[in-house]
Design an enzyme around this catalytic site. Structure first.
Site, PDB file in Angstrom:
ATOM      1  N   LYS A   9       0.848  -1.202   0.000  1.00 45.92           N
ATOM      2  CA  LYS A   9       0.000   0.000   0.000  1.00 45.92           C
ATOM      3  C   LYS A   9       0.878   1.244   0.000  1.00 45.92           C
ATOM      4  CE  LYS A   9      -0.146   2.080   3.538  1.00 45.92           C
ATOM      5  NZ  LYS A   9      -0.097   2.798   4.835  1.00 45.92           N
ATOM      6  N   ASP A 137      -5.596   0.335   8.571  1.00 45.78           N
ATOM      7  CA  ASP A 137      -5.291   0.234   7.133  1.00 45.78           C
ATOM      8  C   ASP A 137      -6.028  -0.923   6.459  1.00 45.78           C
ATOM      9  OD1 ASP A 137      -3.607   2.370   7.198  1.00 45.78           O
ATOM     10  OD2 ASP A 137      -1.744   1.224   7.115  1.00 45.78           O
TER      11      ASP A 137
HETATM   12  O1  C5P Z   1      -4.429   0.892  13.547  1.00 45.90           O
HETATM   13  P1  C5P Z   1      -2.946   0.716  13.537  1.00 45.90           P
HETATM   14  O2  C5P Z   1      -2.497  -0.522  14.241  1.00 45.90           O
HETATM   15  O3  C5P Z   1      -2.356   0.873  12.194  1.00 45.90           O
HETATM   16  O4  C5P Z   1      -2.397   1.944  14.387  1.00 45.90           O
HETATM   17  C1  C5P Z   1      -1.203   1.922  15.135  1.00 45.90           C
HETATM   18  C2  C5P Z   1      -1.145   3.176  16.001  1.00 45.90           C
HETATM   19  O5  C5P Z   1      -0.977   4.326  15.164  1.00 45.90           O
HETATM   20  C3  C5P Z   1      -2.375   3.467  16.818  1.00 45.90           C
HETATM   21  O6  C5P Z   1      -2.322   2.819  18.048  1.00 45.90           O
HETATM   22  C4  C5P Z   1      -2.319   4.983  16.974  1.00 45.90           C
HETATM   23  O7  C5P Z   1      -1.396   5.331  17.986  1.00 45.90           O
HETATM   24  C5  C5P Z   1      -1.714   5.425  15.658  1.00 45.90           C
HETATM   25  N1  C5P Z   1      -2.729   5.810  14.655  1.00 45.90           N
HETATM   26  C6  C5P Z   1      -3.347   7.064  14.779  1.00 45.90           C
HETATM   27  N2  C5P Z   1      -4.278   7.425  13.846  1.00 45.90           N
HETATM   28  C7  C5P Z   1      -4.593   6.602  12.820  1.00 45.90           C
HETATM   29  C8  C5P Z   1      -3.976   5.343  12.679  1.00 45.90           C
HETATM   30  C9  C5P Z   1      -3.042   4.973  13.635  1.00 45.90           C
HETATM   31  O8  C5P Z   1      -3.054   7.834  15.688  1.00 45.90           O
HETATM   32  N3  C5P Z   1      -5.518   6.997  11.919  1.00 45.90           N
END
Ligand code: C5P
Length: 297
Positions: A9, A137
């Site tokens: 991605k 994602d």
């Molecule tokens: O959802 P994912 O595991 O990809 O996200 C990892 C971390 O990245 C989350 O715990 C958060 O701290 C941050 N994040 C965020 N805003 C998003 C996606 C992720 O702050 N839209």
């Protein structure tokens, strides 16, 4: 046996438009996929199993139960009341924790394969809703085609007419933590509160209207955008700036930018042939970097 490629991605642009009370950031991002990725295979079996091989398998230590593929498979099985299992094989060709959706892309591809293997009847939106808690994602990766992504990643709108740019992906072998990059973004913004923000929503900027024109100038549009996480990621891993400079110095590179929270960066080229030539040059300069040429779609 069913198989699919979990494509890398790429956030061609990533603006941050706000922050939720729980700390998650609201995004506005143009996302496309490279024609290169991890390979996933699923076969019928009585129990769930996950075997991992490939160039980057050593970077996935720990229990397979912690892998996003396993979590997605278990969640789908439990939600749909499936009593059987599946033998899953992941060939890990993409560097991990690198901003190109590896874990989410793997989970999305595996869930789509299991959906077929177990003969389920969920819509793509239903699958996205079920799997969103595992990774922001995942919905865009389930889509697997150029999209505008908003919210924390759950609002996915297809966009059309994006040229099949050649692309070079470069990862310098440094893993950066997504939560740390977002946290540094927050503290940098806090220190610069007086500075006006360029963080407009890409939908507000007319992107969707733009995308429906017959011949939108995609390159110009993307050049006007940015990745808001590039600055904090570059502070955590300064080699990211070296990667961007190396991509920018490739003679036919049209645009160089970091993807997601890094550290993988990409360069866009008019054709995949040009990307292949640039990738060979970068590999010769930096034999320890991971460099892959492809095209986007
Ligand atoms: O959802 P994912 O595991 O990809 O996200 C990892 C971390 O990245 C989350 O715990 C958060 O701290 C941050 N994040 C965020 N805003 C998003 C996606 C992720 O702050 N839209």
């Amino acid at each position: 046996m069913l198989a699919a490629i979990a494509r890398a991605k790429l956030n061609l642009a990533l603006h941050i438009t706000g922050i939720r009370p729980d700390g998650y950031h609201l995004l506005s991002s143009v996302v496309a996929f490279a024609n290169y990725g991890d390979r996933i295979e699923v076969s019928p079996a009585e129990a769930l199993s996950l075997h991992i091989s490939g160039e980057f398998s050593q970077q996935l230590p720990g229990r397979v139960e912690d892998n996003l593929i396993w979590k997605a498979a278990a969640r789908l099985r439990d939600a749909m009341g499936i009593t059987g299992g599946a033998a899953i094989h992941l060939q890990k060709n993409l560097p991990v924790a690198s901003g190109i959706g590896g874990g989410s892309s793997d989970a999305a591809a595996a869930a789509l394969l299991l959906h077929d293997l177990w003969q389920l009847d969920l819509s793509r939106d239903g699958l996205a809703e079920l799997l969103l808690p595992l990774g922001a994602d995942i919905p865009m990766c389930l889509y697997g085609a150029p999209v505008l992504v908003e919210g924390i990643g759950e609002q996915v709108t297809p966009i059309y007419g994006l040229p099949p740019f050649g692309v070079v992906l470069v990862n310098p072998g440094v893993a950066v933590s997504t939560p740390e990059v977002f946290a540094l973004y927050d503290s940098l913004r806090h220190c610069e509160e007086a500075k006006p923000t360029k963080q407009s929503s890409l939908a507000d900027s007319g992107l969707l209207r733009f995308a429906r024109n017959d011949e939108p100038d995609w390159l110009e549009l993307l050049r006007q955008c940015h990745n808001a996480l590039q600055e904090p990621a570059g502070k955590l891993a300064p080699v990211i700036d070296d990667v961007l400079a190396e991509l920018e110095s490739a003679p036919e590179c049209l645009l160089a930018r970091m993807s997601g929270s890094g550290a993988t960066c990409f360069g866009l080229f008019a054709t995949e042939e040009q990307a292949i030539v640039a990738a060979a040059r970068i590999r010769a300069h930096y034999p320890h970097w991971w460099v892959q040429a492809s095209h986007i779609s």
